[in-house]
Design an enzyme around this catalytic site. Sequence first.
Site, PDB file in Angstrom:
ATOM      1  N   TYR A  54       0.932  -1.306   0.253  1.00  0.00           N
ATOM      2  CA  TYR A  54      -0.239   0.461   0.328  1.00  0.00           C
ATOM      3  C   TYR A  54       0.663   1.618  -0.677  1.00  0.00           C
ATOM      4  CZ  TYR A  54      -4.303   2.513   1.352  1.00  0.00           C
ATOM      5  OH  TYR A  54      -5.499   3.521   2.064  1.00  0.00           O
ATOM      6  N   CYS A  55       0.682   2.278  -0.746  1.00  0.00           N
ATOM      7  CA  CYS A  55       1.364   3.476  -0.802  1.00  0.00           C
ATOM      8  C   CYS A  55       2.544   3.092  -1.308  1.00  0.00           C
ATOM      9  CB  CYS A  55       0.923   4.234   0.028  1.00  0.00           C
ATOM     10  SG  CYS A  55       1.620   5.955  -0.165  1.00  0.00           S
TER      11      CYS A  55
END
Length: 621
Positions: free
Chosen positions: A354-355
């Site tokens: 994530y990210c």
Amino acid sequence: MTDDGPDPFTNMFEAPAKLARALFAPLTEATTGTALKPEDMQHWAEVGTKLQGMWLEYQTEQLGDPQAFAAYFDPARWMRMADDWYRQMPLADPARQQALMQEGMALWQQVLGQYGLSPEGQPVAEGDPDLPRSDRRFADPRWRAHPAYALIHQTYLFLAERVAEMVDRMEGLSDEKREQLRFTTRTITEAASPSNFPLLNPVVMERTLETRGDNLVRGMEHLLADLRRGQLSHTDDSAFTLGENIAVTPGKVVHETPLYQLIQYSPTTDTVMETPLVIFPPWINRFYILDLNPKKSFVRWAVEQGVTVFMVSWKSADASMRDVVWDDYVRAQIDAIDHIRARLDVPAVHAIGYCVAGTTLAATLALLHRRGEQDKVASATFFTAQVDFEKAGELLNFVDDPQLGVVKAMTADGYLDGRYMAATFNLLRGTDLIWNYVVNNYLLGENYPAFDLLHWNGDVTNLPAKWHEQYLRDLYRDNRLVEADALSVDGTPIDLGLVATPSYIQAGKEDHIAPAESVWRITDHFTGPLKFVLAGSGHIAGVVNPPAAQKYQYWTNDAAPRSLGEFREGAAEHKGSWWPDWIEWLREQDGATVPAKGKRKPGGRGDTVIEDAPGRYVATR
């Protein structure tokens, strides 16, 4: 602001005295025309004394307790930024000022006409005001109920619009410089909104009169509490407790290093997918964005789909992590993968990044491919992750040498205080995440709501200084990750072009942190089978969108689009959450199942674990 010429913002408000008296006199009479009772006068005096005393007490405290990152929040720094901005803008040009004055007076006449007033403020007709400009900051009817407040906010919107146009029309600016100037212009004009000033905001004025100033006392309490904690509050933090009403999915911490804890969640199905899933959340925030509460939890939902889920919980940086660099996070991802493989005796895992952890997962995959160990990861999923930072959006405004110098000055202890990053992300959406709360909580004195997402947003983590500087310099500024072998990790050059792992790539249609166009570029570098999904909403709500909520939508395109534009043109829209599409894709990668027994149930007979989820690291500051 400068000595280069008169300030057009001041000139714009130099209306004829007769007009000003005609418009504002009724407001003055409304607030002061009625004689105050003795008890009212005493109450107002007490309010003034309280406000003064509270502020003096805070100032006394600060004499011996300077803020750790005062360099960033030093008002002088922001005044210099505003002055630099003004000097770059063509506002001192007499012709430009004259044009602004003429347009401004025409606007005043137009607005006054909607209230049946002549340019001298005399009534000429009655009518329902139809103002030329609208903005949700001024949606309350009280902004339109009196021509004075209508003029205030319409003039502001007019000036903000014209200044933004000036930036777009300025000659001789590079694309990078123009974007920086646009961002600075928006930041300054958002701060200058009349809604942020008590005497210019009719909603605040009315609340102040109704409560006899008690709202200002409550607002001062909120303001001072935030100044003491060095962070703007968005919610009532006392309403949430880890493991009780947030991060509540049952599980055990099964592995721990100085950098992270590994949580394994307890199964709720009799059988589970043979290949387990490990989730790498961004260490810029806490992992429980994916486990906010049972209704919103991606973790709980995935467990209910028969997935053995592991979650990495990163440690918030302290002085002991002053030498941690990006390589350490890549090694940590590989360590987690290897630990899960050994624990469950499986050849591979599915992985989610994530990210920033997705960016790191891409580097991890490239490293494993270069070492011939790519089969350790059966599939990879990327939540709003970037590898090519050419189109990385407004965060690029924070990676020039002066900004990096400011950040370095604030990391003397070897780590960056997480409140700096929180303030930076708030600036990207200043109206929503800064000024909205200034008005509601400081000026109106409203109590904070109990909102789990906003609580998570304010639950900041510290970052290792060397990693942060390396990430901003090598990836955001210099974009070296997409250059084959330009970067080395753990002593090995990496090349994203080697990555052939089946990958599911999710982007947010309205993401302002990792723009969809930037996320799309993963498809330009990986060589394996890819599926790109564009989700409705942004960086958080686009990811945390449980099917039961029946919110937003997502788009897929089964053709072979060569750009995000082509993807959009041929995309099929699907209502609701993309999570079911992802789990179907995951099962297509490996549909084998096994009984949910043995170490598939963490903490069972013969299984040594460290502690219950969510563990200690998520609670460290």
